[in-house]
Each structure stands twice: as C-alpha cells, then as structure tokens.
Design a protein around this motif. Structure first.
Motif, mmCIF file in Angstrom:
data_model
loop_
_atom_site.group_PDB
_atom_site.id
_atom_site.type_symbol
_atom_site.label_atom_id
_atom_site.label_comp_id
_atom_site.label_asym_id
_atom_site.label_seq_id
_atom_site.Cartn_x
_atom_site.Cartn_y
_atom_site.Cartn_z
ATOM 1 N N ASN A 194 -58.053 31.902 9.075
ATOM 2 C CA ASN A 194 -57.809 30.555 8.524
ATOM 3 C C ASN A 194 -59.114 29.774 8.373
ATOM 4 N N ASN A 195 -59.998 29.902 9.359
ATOM 5 C CA ASN A 195 -61.298 29.207 9.290
ATOM 6 C C ASN A 195 -62.132 29.713 8.113
ATOM 7 N N ILE B 89 -61.001 31.153 5.372
ATOM 8 C CA ILE B 89 -60.364 30.729 4.115
ATOM 9 C C ILE B 89 -60.832 29.324 3.739
ATOM 10 N N ASP B 90 -60.995 28.465 4.743
ATOM 11 C CA ASP B 90 -61.400 27.075 4.505
ATOM 12 C C ASP B 90 -62.890 26.929 4.200
ATOM 13 N N THR B 91 -63.690 27.893 4.648
ATOM 14 C CA THR B 91 -65.148 27.718 4.551
ATOM 15 C C THR B 91 -65.853 28.735 3.650
ATOM 16 N N ASP B 92 -65.204 29.840 3.311
ATOM 17 C CA ASP B 92 -65.848 30.915 2.544
ATOM 18 C C ASP B 92 -65.021 31.200 1.296
ATOM 19 N N ARG B 93 -65.552 30.787 0.118
ATOM 20 C CA ARG B 93 -64.800 30.915 -1.124
ATOM 21 C C ARG B 93 -64.561 32.391 -1.482
ATOM 22 N N THR C 289 -60.945 34.332 -1.928
ATOM 23 C CA THR C 289 -60.560 35.099 -3.121
ATOM 24 C C THR C 289 -59.989 36.458 -2.733
ATOM 25 N N GLN C 290 -60.637 37.103 -1.757
ATOM 26 C CA GLN C 290 -60.138 38.397 -1.281
ATOM 27 C C GLN C 290 -58.741 38.272 -0.675
ATOM 28 N N ILE C 291 -58.537 37.229 0.108
ATOM 29 C CA ILE C 291 -57.219 37.005 0.722
ATOM 30 C C ILE C 291 -56.161 36.794 -0.353
#
Length: 476
Positions: free
Chosen positions: A454-455, A457-461, A465-467
């Motif tokens: 979750n962290n 997803i919020d900080t690494d674009r 995208t992979q998720i």
C-alpha cells in the motif's frame, strides 16, 4: 462387611501414585473415598458422573491391575456417585464391573445418570445444558438428506462411501472420511446427510456437525476462560464428529494440536470422523504433517463439477420440491449454461423464479435466456491463493516455487508481498492461511506485506502501474 477397605485403597494409591503425574493423582485419585469392601467388590465414592466416566476412560487398566494385585483376579469395582444436595442414604450406586481377562471388555457401555438435579461436570461449547450423556443438538440441517442429494458420476464414490459410513460409523475402512472439492459442489450437504442417516439408524450415538471456524472460536474461548480440558473432553465424547472446511485450521498451530488429540482419541475409540475440505489432503498447506498423515488413514473422496445429466436432475428435483412446473427447454437451457457448481445452479433457478413472480412474467425459455445470460456474464471467477501466486509469478517471469524459497532477494520478496496483498483483498482466507500458503509465513508477515505494498502504491508510480496490470490479469 469387611472394614479394611481403607487399607486396601491406600495400598492401591501407593501403586497408582508411582504411575501417574502428581497433578493427575491429586485431581483424579485423592478425591476418591473408599466406602466398603464386600466379597472382593470395592465400592468407591466419586464426586460426579463425569468423574466416574473419566476414570473408566483414562485409568481403567491401572485401576484393574492394582485392585487385582490387592484382592486377586476376581476383584470388582463399584462406584457410588454423589451429587450436591443429596444424602448418602438416597444415592443409588452406579455399578461397573472391572473386566476379566478379555481386553475387549475394558471399555464400559455408557451408563445413564439417574440424577436429574446434577449439573454437568463438563462444559458444552454449544451452551446447551444436559445430562444423560450430554444430550446436545447435532447442529444438522434436516434438509440435507441423502434423498435430497442427487447422485452422479461426479460424486458417486463420495456418496457410496458416505452411505456405508452412516450404516456402520467407525466400523468401516473409511475413517476418517475426507470429502473434498471446490466450493458449491455439495460437500456440506453430503457430510450432514451421513450424520442424519447415522442418527436415524443409530439413535444411541452422539452426532455433531461443526464448522472449522466455530471450532476455532470455541477453542479460543476455552483458552481465554481456562476451560481447555472441558473443551477437549466434550469433543472426545462425540461418536460421529463432522468437521466442515478443515482447511480453515491452516496455520493455527495450537488449534491443530488440540484437534490432533481429539482425532487420536476418537479414532482409537472406534468413533467416526468426517472432514470436508476444498483440497485433497495431500494439497493442504499450513497443516501439521502428523495431521495430514492421519487424514490419509481412511478414504479421501472428491466431488467434481456436475455433468449435464446430473445438472438436469438437480433442477428437476428442485422444481418438484418447490411445487413448480418447468418446461423441458427451460431446464435444458439452465443446465447447459450454468456449469460451475450446484450452488450456482440452484441460485440461477431461484433468480428465475423470483423474476417470474415479482414481475409477473411467464416462466418460459425467453425469460430463462434473459436472466441466465445476465447471471453467467456477471459471475466472477472464484480466485484462489494458488491462482494469485501463478498470475503474479507469470507477470514477473519467475517460477511459482520461488515464492516458497527462503531467500531475501528483493525481486522474490516483493513478488511474495504482492501475492499476499492480492490474496488478502481477493479471497476470504485468513491471514494465517495466506501466510502458510505463501512462503510459510505467519499472519504478522502478511500484515507487513500488505502495508508495504500500500505504501509503494502511494509513493511509486511505476510500482502502482505494475499492481494495476496484475489486477487486470486477475480479473480477466
């Protein structure tokens, strides 16, 4: 009457004390009071009916040997069960003869408690009070009978084995009987059918159906209230124990350890165990090896997706039971297009009947096509933890086995964390189950993995995208 019964019992206690633990001696033997000795029959006063049953269950061999040593081979025991608010003159003894040389007779037949005022010495996890061998609710659904269970090639072995078990519980080679297969194929129905039929044929036997989730909840409450022994003894008194969704105990080591002792006791006592699972025993993860090996002692029978003919018969029976007339083309259309499992098949029929009744539409093929096409289109794939692991590993072009490896390589650790993240959000599995199936980790590791994902997803674009890409693949 011979008055040396005190000395005889003291001599017995000297031997018994050397053969049991100090706690067992103080708990089960010090409260006993010798009352009389008459013609090689020693009468012992015990505090409760449960106390008597526990002695006969756990210490009969030791009692028999020590008593014979003092009184000879014809020694016999008689129990005098005393309840509160009763006077000794009004208490009738419950007599149980110590067995002779035939070891098959060491286990006594159940003795009914004649005192209606007695409080049960053992707590019932279902909070149903009772005496006379704990008259408990079997927790069985009366609709789940063999008559309502449609047999087909998909379930014939399981049903035949279940019928044999119901006729002779604990007396067949199918002990335990493990019924496994995907959700909605009738495992719970068949397991309860066995229980209902066994109760019909053997009314003296105690049958109990319980889900693994309820079993786990009861065990947790027993630990919290310091009643673990009561919990254990209660389940050891069941003649036919049905545990549903046994895979839910994955990763719960203490519960598995307790169930192991219950399983051993019941199996060795000739009692019947029936388990249901979403996987074959060999595929269960997060379960102790000693439990898995015992699951393989009996028969593992799978239930598969129903074939076309079976689906037609299921729909015909359901319609007949509900008093509804369905045209053959309607039944054939539903059976052709709803193929996953019995639950979805019955759900489709219920939806069709509801639309017909509420909207006052004729129950015909046109309505069936309209409703069933929507249901089939909206039916989502039932995602499993194994499927999630496969999709994640395919995305990162790595072998699924690497998720189970003990390594700190960044790419493997991250893939494992992503698999845990999607398993938590897309399945109903517990954190312990997820951890046990993905890398043999505990629930704390799963929580940490979800927080990490979750962290990121919020900080690494790029990571987000992979998720999103993996999420699309899982929902395809």
């Amino acid at each position: 009457m011979n008055n040396n019964h005190f000395q005889i019992w003291e001599n017995c206690l000297t031997v018994i004390k050397d053969n049991v633990s100090p706690i067992s001696f103080s708990t089960w033997f010090q409260p006993i009071v010798p009352l009389k000795l008459d013609n090689e029959i020693l009468t012992l006063q015990v505090p409760s009916h449960f106390f008597y049953e526990y002695l006969e269950e756990k210490y009969i061999d030791l009692l028999r040997k020590t008593l014979r040593k003092e009184l000879g081979p014809n020694a016999k025991l008689e129990y005098n069960v005393v309840m509160e608010n009763n006077h000794m003159a009004n208490v009738k003894p419950l007599s149980v003869v110590v067995p002779g040389n035939n070891p098959a007779n060491t286990k006594n037949r159940p003795v009914k408690n004649p005192f209606s005022q007695e409080e049960p010495s053992i707590k019932n996890p279902f909070v149903i009070p009772g005496i006379k061998k704990l008259q408990i609710d079997s927790q069985l659904n009366p609709d789940y009978t063999f008559a309502n269970f449609i047999e087909g090639d998909c379930n014939r072995l399981a049903r035949s084995a279940g019928w044999a078990v119901s006729e002779n519980p604990g007396g067949t080679a199918f002990n335990p009987l493990v019924l496994y297969g995907d959700s909605g194929l009738g495992k719970t129905h068949l397991a309860q059918s066995i229980g209902l039929k066994a109760k019909e044929l053997h009314p003296e036997k105690t049958v109990l159906y319980v889900s693994s989730q309820k079993f786990q909840t009861q065990f947790t409450e027993a630990i919290r209230n310091n009643n673990k022994n009561d919990f254990l003894h209660f389940y050891q008194m069941i003649d036919i124990l049905i545990i549903d969704d046994i895979q839910e105990l994955a990763g719960k080591e203490k519960t598995q350890n307790t169930f192991f002792h219950i399983f051993n006791h019941l199996h060795q006592s000739g009692k019947q165990l029936i388990l249901t699972s979403d996987k074959a025993p060999i595929e269960l993860k997060g379960m102790e090896n000693r439990l898995l090996s015992r699951f393989k002692w009996g028969l593992s029978a799978d239930l598969q997706n129903p074939d076309y003919e079976t689906r037609v018969r299921i729909l015909q029976q359901k319609a007949y039971k509900d008093g509804i007339i369905l045209e053959a083309d309607v039944i054939e259309y539903i059976a052709t297009h709803v193929t996953n499992n019995v639950r979805e098949l019955e759900g489709a029929l219920i939806s069709l009947l509801a639309q017909s009744t509420l909207n006052k539409k004729e129950l015909n093929l046109e309505l069936a096509i309209e409703i069933i096409d929507k249901l089939v289109k909206n039916t989502k794939r039932e995602i499993s933890i194994d499927y999630i692991q496969k999709i994640v590993c395919d995305h990162f072009n790595m072998a699924v086995d690497l998720l189970q490896a003990k390594t700190r390589k960044r790419e493997i650790v991250q893939a494992r964390q992503i698999a845990m993240y999607f398993s938590k959000s897309m399945t109903k599995a517990s954190l312990s189950t997820i951890g046990s199936q993905i890398g043999k980790k505990d629930h704390a590791t799963v929580l940490h993995a979800c927080k990490t994902v979750n962290n990121l997803i919020d900080t690494d674009r790029a990571f987000k995208t992979q998720i999103d890409e993996i999420n699309k693949k899982l929902k395809m």
